[in-house]
Design a protein around this motif. Structure first.
Motif, PDB file in Angstrom:
ATOM      1  N   PRO A 231       0.831  -1.205   0.000  1.00  0.00           N
ATOM      2  CA  PRO A 231       0.000   0.000   0.000  1.00  0.00           C
ATOM      3  C   PRO A 231       0.865   1.254   0.000  1.00  0.00           C
ATOM      4  CG  PRO A 231       0.072  -0.996   2.186  1.00  0.00           C
ATOM      5  CD  PRO A 231       0.834  -1.908   1.278  1.00  0.00           C
ATOM      6  N   ILE A 232       0.325   2.315  -0.569  1.00  0.00           N
ATOM      7  CA  ILE A 232       0.981   3.612  -0.485  1.00  0.00           C
ATOM      8  C   ILE A 232       0.831   4.105   0.941  1.00  0.00           C
ATOM      9  CG2 ILE A 232       0.956   5.975  -1.359  1.00  0.00           C
ATOM     10  CD1 ILE A 232      -0.469   4.875  -3.837  1.00  0.00           C
ATOM     11  N   GLU A 233       1.900   4.535   1.561  1.00  0.00           N
ATOM     12  CA  GLU A 233       1.804   5.028   2.933  1.00  0.00           C
ATOM     13  C   GLU A 233       2.076   6.517   2.982  1.00  0.00           C
ATOM     14  OE1 GLU A 233       2.617   1.761   6.417  1.00  0.00           O
ATOM     15  OE2 GLU A 233       4.128   3.295   6.091  1.00  0.00           O
ATOM     16  N   ILE A 234       1.182   7.233   3.633  1.00  0.00           N
ATOM     17  CA  ILE A 234       1.419   8.659   3.845  1.00  0.00           C
ATOM     18  C   ILE A 234       1.285   8.953   5.334  1.00  0.00           C
ATOM     19  CG2 ILE A 234       0.588   9.415   1.577  1.00  0.00           C
ATOM     20  CD1 ILE A 234      -2.024  10.284   3.107  1.00  0.00           C
ATOM     21  N   GLU A 235       1.737  10.137   5.743  1.00  0.00           N
ATOM     22  CA  GLU A 235       1.556  10.549   7.121  1.00  0.00           C
ATOM     23  C   GLU A 235       0.478  11.612   7.157  1.00  0.00           C
ATOM     24  OE1 GLU A 235       5.423  10.495   9.856  1.00  0.00           O
ATOM     25  OE2 GLU A 235       4.434  12.457   9.767  1.00  0.00           O
ATOM     26  N   ALA A 236      -0.360  11.545   8.167  1.00  0.00           N
ATOM     27  CA  ALA A 236      -1.441  12.526   8.258  1.00  0.00           C
ATOM     28  C   ALA A 236      -1.777  12.763   9.718  1.00  0.00           C
ATOM     29  CB  ALA A 236      -2.670  12.027   7.500  1.00  0.00           C
ATOM     30  N   LYS A 237      -2.604  13.780   9.948  1.00  0.00           N
ATOM     31  CA  LYS A 237      -3.030  14.121  11.294  1.00  0.00           C
ATOM     32  C   LYS A 237      -4.404  13.527  11.514  1.00  0.00           C
ATOM     33  CE  LYS A 237      -4.236  18.302  13.305  1.00  0.00           C
ATOM     34  NZ  LYS A 237      -4.184  19.767  13.378  1.00  0.00           N
TER      35      LYS A 237
ATOM     36  N   LYS B 268       0.470   7.057  10.477  1.00  0.00           N
ATOM     37  CA  LYS B 268       0.748   6.529   9.144  1.00  0.00           C
ATOM     38  C   LYS B 268      -0.525   5.942   8.577  1.00  0.00           C
ATOM     39  CE  LYS B 268       5.598   5.957   8.856  1.00  0.00           C
ATOM     40  NZ  LYS B 268       6.765   5.073   8.882  1.00  0.00           N
ATOM     41  N   VAL B 269      -0.808   6.257   7.334  1.00  0.00           N
ATOM     42  CA  VAL B 269      -2.039   5.816   6.701  1.00  0.00           C
ATOM     43  C   VAL B 269      -1.683   4.957   5.489  1.00  0.00           C
ATOM     44  CG1 VAL B 269      -4.238   6.561   5.730  1.00  0.00           C
ATOM     45  CG2 VAL B 269      -2.989   8.066   7.289  1.00  0.00           C
ATOM     46  N   ARG B 270      -2.262   3.755   5.434  1.00  0.00           N
ATOM     47  CA  ARG B 270      -2.135   2.938   4.226  1.00  0.00           C
ATOM     48  C   ARG B 270      -3.272   3.318   3.298  1.00  0.00           C
ATOM     49  NH1 ARG B 270      -1.194  -3.067   6.846  1.00  0.00           N
ATOM     50  NH2 ARG B 270       0.509  -2.449   8.227  1.00  0.00           N
ATOM     51  N   LEU B 271      -2.941   3.979   2.232  1.00  0.00           N
ATOM     52  CA  LEU B 271      -3.978   4.546   1.361  1.00  0.00           C
ATOM     53  C   LEU B 271      -4.546   3.514   0.402  1.00  0.00           C
ATOM     54  CD1 LEU B 271      -2.946   8.075   0.098  1.00  0.00           C
ATOM     55  CD2 LEU B 271      -4.637   7.462   1.803  1.00  0.00           C
ATOM     56  N   TYR B 272      -5.867   3.569   0.195  1.00  0.00           N
ATOM     57  CA  TYR B 272      -6.511   2.811  -0.876  1.00  0.00           C
ATOM     58  C   TYR B 272      -6.588   3.638  -2.164  1.00  0.00           C
ATOM     59  CZ  TYR B 272      -8.233  -0.606   2.578  1.00  0.00           C
ATOM     60  OH  TYR B 272      -8.330  -1.575   3.534  1.00  0.00           O
ATOM     61  N   ARG B 273      -6.235   4.907  -2.095  1.00  0.00           N
ATOM     62  CA  ARG B 273      -6.342   5.783  -3.262  1.00  0.00           C
ATOM     63  C   ARG B 273      -4.993   6.386  -3.596  1.00  0.00           C
ATOM     64  NH1 ARG B 273     -11.191   7.367  -4.239  1.00  0.00           N
ATOM     65  NH2 ARG B 273     -12.761   6.754  -2.730  1.00  0.00           N
ATOM     66  N   GLN B 274      -4.949   7.059  -4.728  1.00  0.00           N
ATOM     67  CA  GLN B 274      -3.777   7.844  -5.076  1.00  0.00           C
ATOM     68  C   GLN B 274      -3.731   9.077  -4.173  1.00  0.00           C
ATOM     69  OE1 GLN B 274      -1.467   6.905  -6.954  1.00  0.00           O
ATOM     70  NE2 GLN B 274      -2.558   5.115  -7.728  1.00  0.00           N
ATOM     71  N   PRO B 275      -2.537   9.427  -3.669  1.00  0.00           N
ATOM     72  CA  PRO B 275      -2.438  10.636  -2.836  1.00  0.00           C
ATOM     73  C   PRO B 275      -2.982  11.870  -3.559  1.00  0.00           C
ATOM     74  CG  PRO B 275      -0.365   9.412  -2.815  1.00  0.00           C
ATOM     75  CD  PRO B 275      -1.260   8.720  -3.796  1.00  0.00           C
ATOM     76  N   GLU B 276      -2.842  11.902  -4.901  1.00  0.00           N
ATOM     77  CA  GLU B 276      -3.312  13.065  -5.667  1.00  0.00           C
ATOM     78  C   GLU B 276      -4.813  13.278  -5.479  1.00  0.00           C
ATOM     79  OE1 GLU B 276      -1.193  10.877  -6.739  1.00  0.00           O
ATOM     80  OE2 GLU B 276       0.525  12.214  -6.906  1.00  0.00           O
TER      81      GLU B 276
ATOM     82  N   LEU C 200      -2.770  17.409   5.873  1.00  0.00           N
ATOM     83  CA  LEU C 200      -3.336  16.150   5.424  1.00  0.00           C
ATOM     84  C   LEU C 200      -4.025  15.538   6.633  1.00  0.00           C
ATOM     85  CD1 LEU C 200      -3.150  15.134   2.612  1.00  0.00           C
ATOM     86  CD2 LEU C 200      -1.139  13.804   3.214  1.00  0.00           C
ATOM     87  N   LEU C 201      -5.337  15.306   6.513  1.00  0.00           N
ATOM     88  CA  LEU C 201      -6.121  14.870   7.666  1.00  0.00           C
ATOM     89  C   LEU C 201      -6.750  13.510   7.405  1.00  0.00           C
ATOM     90  CD1 LEU C 201      -8.065  18.157   8.415  1.00  0.00           C
ATOM     91  CD2 LEU C 201      -6.112  17.257   9.676  1.00  0.00           C
ATOM     92  N   VAL C 202      -6.883  12.735   8.477  1.00  0.00           N
ATOM     93  CA  VAL C 202      -7.707  11.528   8.394  1.00  0.00           C
ATOM     94  C   VAL C 202      -8.713  11.549   9.536  1.00  0.00           C
ATOM     95  CG1 VAL C 202      -6.051  10.065   7.197  1.00  0.00           C
ATOM     96  CG2 VAL C 202      -5.981  10.172   9.688  1.00  0.00           C
ATOM     97  N   ALA C 203      -9.929  11.121   9.215  1.00  0.00           N
ATOM     98  CA  ALA C 203     -10.993  11.035  10.217  1.00  0.00           C
ATOM     99  C   ALA C 203     -11.425   9.576  10.307  1.00  0.00           C
ATOM    100  CB  ALA C 203     -12.168  11.927   9.812  1.00  0.00           C
ATOM    101  N   PRO C 204     -11.444   9.025  11.530  1.00  0.00           N
ATOM    102  CA  PRO C 204     -11.823   7.614  11.679  1.00  0.00           C
ATOM    103  C   PRO C 204     -13.289   7.406  11.307  1.00  0.00           C
ATOM    104  CG  PRO C 204     -10.857   8.500  13.706  1.00  0.00           C
ATOM    105  CD  PRO C 204     -11.119   9.661  12.811  1.00  0.00           C
ATOM    106  N   LEU C 205     -13.573   6.273  10.674  1.00  0.00           N
ATOM    107  CA  LEU C 205     -14.941   5.874  10.380  1.00  0.00           C
ATOM    108  C   LEU C 205     -15.411   4.920  11.471  1.00  0.00           C
ATOM    109  CD1 LEU C 205     -14.406   5.281   6.593  1.00  0.00           C
ATOM    110  CD2 LEU C 205     -16.051   6.885   7.546  1.00  0.00           C
ATOM    111  N   SER C 206     -16.660   4.493  11.360  1.00  0.00           N
ATOM    112  CA  SER C 206     -17.204   3.541  12.322  1.00  0.00           C
ATOM    113  C   SER C 206     -16.268   2.361  12.460  1.00  0.00           C
ATOM    114  CB  SER C 206     -18.567   3.044  11.856  1.00  0.00           C
ATOM    115  OG  SER C 206     -18.910   1.888  12.579  1.00  0.00           O
ATOM    116  N   ARG C 207     -16.066   1.912  13.703  1.00  0.00           N
ATOM    117  CA  ARG C 207     -15.103   0.851  13.918  1.00  0.00           C
ATOM    118  C   ARG C 207     -15.770  -0.503  14.072  1.00  0.00           C
ATOM    119  NH1 ARG C 207     -11.203   3.220  18.311  1.00  0.00           N
ATOM    120  NH2 ARG C 207      -9.898   1.483  17.645  1.00  0.00           N
TER     121      ARG C 207
END
Lengths: 651, 651
Positions: free
Chosen positions: B340-346, B410-418, B372-379
């Motif tokens: 997976p593509i890994e990025i760092e986010a808040k 660290k976020v494992r992205l399912y999408r392109q960072p773009e 760059l932000l990530v918001a948790p979804l339902s767990r």
């Protein structure tokens, strides 16, 4: 031909096509179909939003094995003040997934209760007790999956224009659907034309070209969501091509008419389009790709079928796919077109470009030190391996005549940018053992990317800090020693090391059976022997001149010494075609063209590596492989190769 | 059950599995097959390197229509000193693609020569002249595609372990092959088990669960290069499950035994594995996913078939695919596993995590300002829409008890960072019109990502600069005006604007036919009417209290006022199940559960947007849509919606 629209700019070509598509009501989704939910829907595109028919869960469900109860009834429970509930009245056993009884609003997990018999004693029968004792309170809705936790009926599950993934199929099913409405696949007819073409698998002969563009185009079309139908090769007969186009238009949403690369075919294509409909564009200012044709074919019912005349050269054909066909399929499917990842990088070589064209240059890319670098690959439109090897495309737009080495360029990547960090750049003299090395390195998660610029070119790349390593086989004529002198001369101020790699045999290439009975360089002076040479500066030429001087032979004594070829293979080809009797080269070139090989000298081909990279994690697998028995054996099995020096540090 | 290995760490689980695979000689490529070249090979993996059988071009080919000649013969040609060559002796006409005559070493394009008749006069018959006149020299090999320009016979065309793309198929054909050796597809049997399961398309009832895990797993397996076979649902009968596993083992390379999420199923799975072979792992410390089983089934011939017990909850099942199945298939196919593509986010919210588990948290991601932000979804493990909506995964490793809001992760992205740059973040109160908005925005290349944290939560996110906009419907009980007061209170120092969005009707939800004949809030005081309420702080609760105060009704007069539910839907469910007679909510909730709706009040739902984003290119399509007739009509058609204020700036 009344219209011959030469090389109009790409934007204008697309705008004309767009306009014609709009007029023919072909600028949106072509149609939809309802498909039963199954695993082969991955990659299809939703044609309608999916709204939830039911909630999921569609009832309040126990999330644990335990007892359903009302939270209020155990509000005061504490370790010192337990609460007892009678099963059947205030509590009911539930398994995970069971519906919560209507009167209940929480589940207490079985491991958090004491099961009691009717005498108030702890019982083993934990699932069918008389009553349960709790020593802690719990909030309402604990351990319950409330109805609609996942999906609420009427909610949007997926928008239209969404490319389906495995989890989407689950969500559609969870929302109460057993089928989904997707865009229908555009039907694309692919018609290869050209008298010089032969089908894959037919025996080849000079002047015949294996037809594989239809294979590449069909694979592209299918990958992008269309449904390709490949037609048999049409020879360059106007009436036949016209007939096939007419037929294909009735059955297809798009025709790709792939002209052979020989003259004539292309003109046929334009004339056929002209006769059967409307020729919109003939010639687009992109390189490679010029002779692209865009048009519309009239169907019997008055509707129109778009047609794209795809150029014959394989690189042009594949790029025509990316530039014209992918966006059109995207539009017909209702999904966004592919958007390449764009990065900025430094280009290692100067490029010139025709100022009138958008020039699509294939490049390999990698990170060397802290520089992101791209090196241009062969620019020939016929070189399909340049697309196979390419990591991306640099577009030199119209109006630009070229760029200098070291310029910053935008690169449309075919790979993830992350992969570039695992790329080992090898710029210099190429050797077939590097192909094997690439193969082995891939199992270590490394990509070896090589650009063949010759030994001296590699030393220049090292000087500029633009490669992790350079293959080199430069003989010092004074000492007869390889590589050391060249490194000292080209890289006087740089810390580099030399990793011993292979000894490879150079020798004379002669026709099968060696009709002239040639045995060594001394035969080159014979009147009946015609030699063919390598160009000045080539390692092999330097080797030849050195060996001739040892033998006291002067170039003037050799017939054909002035006849220069630029590669080992060109030398081999000259001999295979009878133009010359012999030439100096490597055994592999002889094998490639079924010649005989007379081994004469061993030369030393080494890898020059900046000291800073010898400690780098990136290159460690290379050093591991240099000691690996399997790998060494594979290299030693190449004709004329010997690996005893492999992995030894020469400097 | 003699072995019950509870929750061992992921690495150890993988190591045990790995070890068992090695012992069973199942740790490499399973096998290979030779397949004829066709367009459906895209995605298959080469099992052997492809070496070129022939060169491409396999002869020296003319690259232009023109005349073949020897470059030496026109060496001195200049505009003032032309050279004339006799056709047939020193020059020969060639079409593009024709083989170069053996004696020639260059081609001059037809447009660069003057064609002459036998009297030395210019002739029209440009392709069959008596002689040609050139006014410029040209280097050897000009306009010739030399043999091997693309591919040299014996050269490596593709390494093994290469995932085939369209252009690769062309290169294989060009290298003289009509077939290719690829890894055979691992056959994967998928066995859903669970008495509570029903097939997709069957009518649902409480306690029955639609079985779609096998669909998702099969789609994953196929996507990753395997060949999935779905078995029918097995009820929880030990003997039946044992029999099916035994049969599947004989025919498959891997079995996925998908337990239902209810109790019992999972134990059956472990016992079956135990009886028919070896239970290696039962329980892995990953969340969601705990009850993963890894084992080996003994076949009749003494070989072994690996089996994975996949947990029943859909998120667990899909993640088990990513964690365990994909890398195994990669190994069996000989290709690298997906990285997976890994990025760092808040991260926008605090997370707690069981310290013993690797916790896989689904997140949405976007760029707000320069963060760059990530918001948790339902767990919840049952919430498959959390995977559908998710842009990536944040793994909270074992040993970590949680992280604070604002931490870098660290976020494992399912999408392109773009794609994250085209993402509009909407954190706040959710409204169904935002789903429609997302649908429309996608046609503008924008992704709307929303997290439902309530109106007040949205204002907090705005204060922290963590959202582009926030949906809000907060009534000021003093003035009866929506949103203005709340914005002034929460965001006193921030420049924000309020975009009018929708008026939506709140009203009483009652059972079909309105059996208690309820007409308005005044009926809530009736003895025979049981009400159900929303939690304190909810917009709807604030609205209710305000309206009751206007009517002079005290909460104490209302039966069920103290019964709090947390969502519109929960209120609707209470009424649908007969627990209450009525509740206050929106019309959509009534539609979702087939209730009747008594409209009472309009509330104002607006979008709060920082001024800095009102000029941002990113949000312009939103403002366009707010004025768009189509979009406004679509929203106005939602039950109880009105759009006259949409697009008007309230502040």
């Amino acid at each position: 031909m009344s219209i011959y629209l030469q090389d109009i700019p790409l934007n204008e070509a697309l705008a004309r096509f767009d306009n014609a598509l709009k007029k023919a009501s072909l600028s949106g989704v072509l149609g939809e179909e309802t498909v039963e939910l199954h695993e082969h829907l991955v990659g299809r595109v939703t044609a309608k939003p999916v709204w939830a028919r039911i909630s999921s869960p569609h009832y309040h469900a126990a999330a644990m094995d335990g007892f359903a109860l009302r939270a209020e009834n155990v509000a005061g429970a504490m370790p010192t003040a337990p609460v007892i509930l009678t099963v059947g009245q205030q509590a009911a056993y539930v398994d995970t997934g069971d519906p919560l009884p209507l009167w209940a609003n929480a589940v207490v997990p079985i491991e958090n209760v004491e099961a009691l018999d009717k005498d108030g004693q702890i019982t083993e029968d934990a699932r069918r007790p008389h009553s349960i004792r709790l020593r802690a309170a719990l909030p309402p809705w604990s351990h319950v999956r409330p109805m609609g936790e996942d999906i609420v009926a009427t909610q949007l599950v997926l928008p239209s224009g969404h490319v389906l993934r495995p989890v989407d199929l689950g969500a559609i099913a969870a929302a109460g659907h057993d089928r989904v409405v997707v865009s229908r696949k555009p039907r694309v007819a692919i018609l290869p034309t050209g008298t010089e073409l032969i089908e894959i698998g037919q025996p080849v002969e000079a002047g015949k070209i294996i037809e594989f563009n239809s294979l590449v185009l069909a694979a592209q079309v299918n990958q992008w969501g269309g449904e390709a139908v490949r037609y048999p090769i049409s020879p360059d007969e106007y009436a036949l091509i016209r007939q096939r186009v007419r037929e294909a238009a009735e059955k297809s949403d798009l025709i790709l008419l792939n002209a052979g690369s020989s003259a004539g075919s292309e003109d046929f294509s334009a004339a056929v389009v002209q006769e059967l409909g409307e020729l919109l564009v003939h010639g687009v200012a992109v390189r490679p790709g010029h002779p692209v044709i865009l048009g519309m074919i009239d169907r019997q019912d008055g509707s129109r079928c778009p047609i794209i005349g795809v150029p014959g050269y394989p690189v042009s054909a594949a790029l025509t796919g990316e530039i014209f066909i992918e966006p059109l399929l995207a539009r017909w499917l209702g999904r966004p077109p592919h958007k390449p990842i764009e990065i900025e990088a430094k280009i290692t070589r100067k490029l010139t470009s025709p100022p009138g064209d958008d020039d699509y240059v294939r490049v390999v890319a990698g990170r060397v030190g802290d520089q992101l670098l791209v090196a241009p690959l062969s620019r020939g439109a016929g070189v399909i391996t340049s697309l196979v090897r390419s990591d991306g495309i640099v577009v030199l737009p119209r109006g630009i005549q070229g760029i200098e080495a070291g310029s910053r360029v935008k690169v449309r990547l075919y790979r993830q940018p992350e992969e570039l960090n695992q790329t080992i750049f090898a710029i210099g003299s190429h050797d077939i053992s590097l192909d094997l090395l690439a193969q082995y390195l891939s199992t270590y998660g490394r990509r070896l990317v090589s650009a063949n610029v010759g030994s001296q070119g590699g030393l220049v790349a090292l000087r500029r800090g633009e490669t992790h390593l350079a293959g080199c086989h430069l003989l010092d004529a004074q000492t007869g020693v390889y590589n050391l002198a060249a490194v000292q001369q080209y890289l006087p101020d740089q810390k580099v090391r030399i990793l011993g790699w292979v000894n490879r045999v150079q020798g004379l290439l002669v026709a099968r059976g060696n009709p002239k009975n040639i045995k060594g360089l001394q035969d080159l002076v014979r009147e009946d022997v015609i030699f063919t040479n390598r160009q000045r500066g080539a390692g092999t030429r330097i080797l030849l001149d050195y060996q001739l001087s040892l033998l006291g032979i002067s170039p003037a004594q050799i017939r054909g010494y002035g006849q220069e070829e630029y590669t080992h293979l060109a030398v081999a080809a000259a001999i295979a075609s009878g133009r010359a009797d012999c030439g100096l080269g490597i055994a592999a070139a002889a094998v490639a063209l079924d010649l005989e090989f007379i081994p004469l000298f061993e030369e030393e081909y080494d890898l020059i590596i900046p000291s800073v990279y010898t400690e780098d994690d990136l290159l460690q697998p290379l050093f591991t492989l240099a000691q690996d028995e399997d790998f060494r054996k594979a290299v030693a099995q190449l004709p004329g190769y010997e690996t005893s020096r492999m992995g030894r540090w020469i400097l």
